[in-house]
Write a protein that holds these residues in place. Sequence first.
Motif, PDB file in Angstrom:
ATOM      1  N   UNK A  81      41.268  43.911  43.608  1.00 48.03           N
ATOM      2  CA  UNK A  81      39.884  44.107  43.176  1.00 48.03           C
ATOM      3  C   UNK A  81      39.056  44.603  44.352  1.00 48.03           C
ATOM      4  N   UNK A  82      37.964  45.279  44.067  1.00 46.13           N
ATOM      5  CA  UNK A  82      37.184  45.927  45.124  1.00 46.13           C
ATOM      6  C   UNK A  82      36.730  44.925  46.165  1.00 46.13           C
ATOM      7  N   UNK A  83      37.043  45.237  47.432  1.00 52.68           N
ATOM      8  CA  UNK A  83      36.600  44.360  48.528  1.00 52.68           C
ATOM      9  C   UNK A  83      35.117  44.571  48.801  1.00 52.68           C
ATOM     10  N   UNK A  84      34.611  43.894  49.808  1.00 51.91           N
ATOM     11  CA  UNK A  84      33.223  44.106  50.203  1.00 51.91           C
ATOM     12  C   UNK A  84      32.265  43.311  49.332  1.00 51.91           C
ATOM     13  N   UNK A  85      31.052  43.804  49.178  1.00 47.91           N
ATOM     14  CA  UNK A  85      30.059  43.063  48.409  1.00 47.91           C
ATOM     15  C   UNK A  85      30.410  43.083  46.921  1.00 47.91           C
ATOM     16  N   UNK A  86      29.870  42.143  46.182  1.00 49.79           N
ATOM     17  CA  UNK A  86      30.095  42.135  44.740  1.00 49.79           C
ATOM     18  C   UNK A  86      29.326  43.283  44.100  1.00 49.79           C
ATOM     19  N   UNK A  87      29.700  43.606  42.873  1.00 56.60           N
ATOM     20  CA  UNK A  87      29.030  44.710  42.192  1.00 56.60           C
ATOM     21  C   UNK A  87      27.746  44.219  41.511  1.00 56.60           C
ATOM     22  N   UNK A  88      27.164  45.100  40.699  1.00 53.92           N
ATOM     23  CA  UNK A  88      25.874  44.781  40.091  1.00 53.92           C
ATOM     24  C   UNK A  88      25.914  43.662  39.065  1.00 53.92           C
ATOM     25  N   UNK A  89      27.110  43.284  38.601  1.00 54.66           N
ATOM     26  CA  UNK A  89      27.176  42.175  37.646  1.00 54.66           C
ATOM     27  C   UNK A  89      27.941  40.995  38.250  1.00 54.66           C
ATOM     28  N   UNK A  90      27.809  40.845  39.534  1.00 58.43           N
ATOM     29  CA  UNK A  90      28.388  39.703  40.254  1.00 58.43           C
ATOM     30  C   UNK A  90      29.897  39.608  40.091  1.00 58.43           C
ATOM     31  N   UNK A  91      30.539  40.778  40.136  1.00 63.01           N
ATOM     32  CA  UNK A  91      31.997  40.730  40.008  1.00 63.01           C
ATOM     33  C   UNK A  91      32.641  41.727  40.933  1.00 63.01           C
ATOM     34  N   UNK A  92      33.904  41.967  40.711  1.00 56.56           N
ATOM     35  CA  UNK A  92      34.612  43.000  41.468  1.00 56.56           C
ATOM     36  C   UNK A  92      35.362  43.880  40.465  1.00 56.56           C
ATOM     37  N   UNK A  93      35.420  45.173  40.784  1.00 58.08           N
ATOM     38  CA  UNK A  93      36.112  46.088  39.872  1.00 58.08           C
ATOM     39  C   UNK A  93      37.569  46.260  40.310  1.00 58.08           C
TER      40      UNK A  93
ATOM     41  N   UNK B 196      36.564  37.735  54.933  1.00 56.69           N
ATOM     42  CA  UNK B 196      35.184  37.297  54.739  1.00 56.69           C
ATOM     43  C   UNK B 196      34.290  38.534  54.675  1.00 56.69           C
ATOM     44  N   UNK B 197      33.498  38.621  53.634  1.00 56.12           N
ATOM     45  CA  UNK B 197      32.633  39.791  53.484  1.00 56.12           C
ATOM     46  C   UNK B 197      31.378  39.395  52.737  1.00 56.12           C
ATOM     47  N   UNK B 198      30.557  40.399  52.436  1.00 55.22           N
ATOM     48  CA  UNK B 198      29.255  40.109  51.821  1.00 55.22           C
ATOM     49  C   UNK B 198      29.383  39.395  50.491  1.00 55.22           C
ATOM     50  N   UNK B 199      30.511  39.572  49.813  1.00 59.63           N
ATOM     51  CA  UNK B 199      30.643  38.956  48.491  1.00 59.63           C
ATOM     52  C   UNK B 199      31.274  37.581  48.501  1.00 59.63           C
ATOM     53  N   UNK B 200      31.760  37.151  49.646  1.00 59.52           N
ATOM     54  CA  UNK B 200      32.494  35.877  49.701  1.00 59.52           C
ATOM     55  C   UNK B 200      31.566  34.688  49.468  1.00 59.52           C
ATOM     56  N   UNK B 201      31.888  33.839  48.521  1.00 64.94           N
ATOM     57  CA  UNK B 201      31.061  32.645  48.312  1.00 64.94           C
ATOM     58  C   UNK B 201      31.240  31.676  49.464  1.00 64.94           C
ATOM     59  N   UNK B 202      30.280  30.770  49.601  1.00 67.52           N
ATOM     60  CA  UNK B 202      30.286  29.899  50.764  1.00 67.52           C
ATOM     61  C   UNK B 202      31.106  28.635  50.571  1.00 67.52           C
ATOM     62  N   UNK B 203      31.611  28.420  49.370  1.00 67.49           N
ATOM     63  CA  UNK B 203      32.232  27.124  49.120  1.00 67.49           C
ATOM     64  C   UNK B 203      33.753  27.200  49.036  1.00 67.49           C
ATOM     65  N   UNK B 204      34.354  28.204  49.689  1.00 70.30           N
ATOM     66  CA  UNK B 204      35.798  28.348  49.544  1.00 70.30           C
ATOM     67  C   UNK B 204      36.593  27.407  50.442  1.00 70.30           C
ATOM     68  N   UNK B 205      35.938  26.795  51.394  1.00 63.81           N
ATOM     69  CA  UNK B 205      36.614  25.814  52.259  1.00 63.81           C
ATOM     70  C   UNK B 205      37.902  26.416  52.827  1.00 63.81           C
ATOM     71  N   UNK B 206      37.738  27.511  53.555  1.00 63.48           N
ATOM     72  CA  UNK B 206      38.905  28.198  54.105  1.00 63.48           C
ATOM     73  C   UNK B 206      39.457  27.433  55.281  1.00 63.48           C
ATOM     74  N   UNK B 207      40.757  27.191  55.269  1.00 63.04           N
ATOM     75  CA  UNK B 207      41.381  26.420  56.362  1.00 63.04           C
ATOM     76  C   UNK B 207      42.534  27.208  56.959  1.00 63.04           C
ATOM     77  N   UNK B 208      42.843  26.888  58.173  1.00 68.15           N
ATOM     78  CA  UNK B 208      43.948  27.558  58.825  1.00 68.15           C
ATOM     79  C   UNK B 208      45.226  26.817  58.485  1.00 68.15           C
TER      80      UNK B 208
END
Lengths: 125, 466
Positions: free
Chosen positions: B359-371, B71-83
Amino acid sequence: MVMEMPDPKLAGAESTSFMRIFGQSNRDDMPKKTLPSALQAMLLMQSSLVTERVRARDNSRVEQLLKTATNDTDLIQRIYLATVSRKPTASEIPVAKKALEPDRLHGAENLQWALINSPEFIFSY
Amino acid sequence: MQKTIADLFTSRRDLLKLGGYGLLGAFADQALWPVRARAAGKTNPRGCARFGLVVELAGAISHVDSFDFKENAGTPKDLDVRQINSELYLSHRLFPELSTEMDKIAILRSMKSHEVVHFRGQYYTQAGRPLNPVQAPEIPSVGSVISYEFEKQRREADTFPTYIGCNLDTSGCGALSTGFLHPRYSVLDINLKAGIGGVAVDADALKVLAERYRLLGELEKVSGQGAQGRDRAFSGFRSFQDSAYSILRDPRWPKAFAITAPERARYGDNEVGLGCLLARNLIQADAGTRYIHVVHPDWDHHKNIFTPTVKSNHYVRCNEVDRAVANLIRDLGVARSPRDPAKSLLDETFIAVVSEFGRTPGPLNGVAGRHHYNLAYHALFAGAGVKGSRILGKTDAAGETVIDSGWRHKKMQTKTENVYATMYSALGIDWRKEILDTPSKRAYRYVDVLGATEFVMDDEIAELFV
């Protein structure tokens, strides 16, 4: 450019995929080379693109040659010239003649197919 | 950019003259297999799998948003993560079907690649070694090596090519060649979505085909062109025609491509869905195919990775691979092996789901993606005795570095070489074998210890099986 060629008689998905397997480039990228593969061989042998083309009807090349050829040897020569741009060799003529029996039309179609699938045609044309 | 290896080297012809080797003509009459080989170290291949399958998520899957969830700054809220179990958290939104199959799957979180570019990374994934432009024309794909190794095991009735690819033409490097190996070990690359593949031949057409093929053979014999002047591509194509003829006459071939509407819906009507469905059919048919490489393209989410309105985003791609792989595992799991009724086809198939990097962890990049990100990413394994419900390896809290490989070499990251050492081992192949008859005379070792930037360990990941 391959893309601008007139569509083969049977247009549609089959001809598109046929061309792709033989390395047709798409609009954006550089021309793409495709490795030779069994898939290409399969298509040349059995795709309706080829099997329909060799038919002696609808004023196809084979039909025209059948109509205008004076005898068997002449027919064979014309099919060779039209497909691989050369005359048949002395050893090829008897083999081709045998193929024209018993059904001349059918045999001519078979010969046309065999030339299209010959290594010479595939690699030179 | 759809470059193939062949395109790259026509412009480097000078380099190819190095060592004076020309591939053309060198192998026209070569025996079917090179004879000078040696083992370069002891291995004990497991031989626990009859079939091998690689599913390549090309373009690169974001590891922190999938099987190494962070879970990080770029993670969307609707992933419904379950154990799922004591260690594993998985997004239900992304992987609803695989969530129920994790008891058959092992996750390896310690992958590292030296590549950050698709062309080179995808080459690495198909060849099992880094791209070396000087050597590349003689380097075979892993599948071709396997095809060569399994040639002796082919039975009279086997017509299908040993190595089949799905959508390899969509990958950045295209379908790699057989290198110095004979062209008969080539991949047959199918693209089901584009309608390229199964050709069915009815009985009448078969009769005509037989006549024509015979005529072709007779003309060949008298055509007066001897073996000289025929280059490798030429004699290679002849063997393709022979294979093609056998395949066209085999009723099992169109059956393998017969896809019912419910199956298409279940696996998904997309590249990976159809690829896995074909893989299942080929494994069930057991008509000669033993190794399959499926490419699932379009994972390159530099932009809009979580944007629902774009055609290819992380949600779409994950759902596709989720349904495809889950259903494949289920279907193979219930199918009994004709060789050993106590086993299922899943027990006989070693499956690896890989990507060229993460793909790059952490927050998303400037175009809402990951490099692209090569320092940590994951791979999944199943089948052939792989113990499921396992996570091997650990990354740091952000998913940026590998802190524990999870297996024998704890402090070293896992490389693609190790994945293929494991694949070779599962298939019963000595992966430290070297072939000496190469054009350059440089020994070709199945798994090379010379990585691009460092020596790599050539061990298999034995811990997957115990």
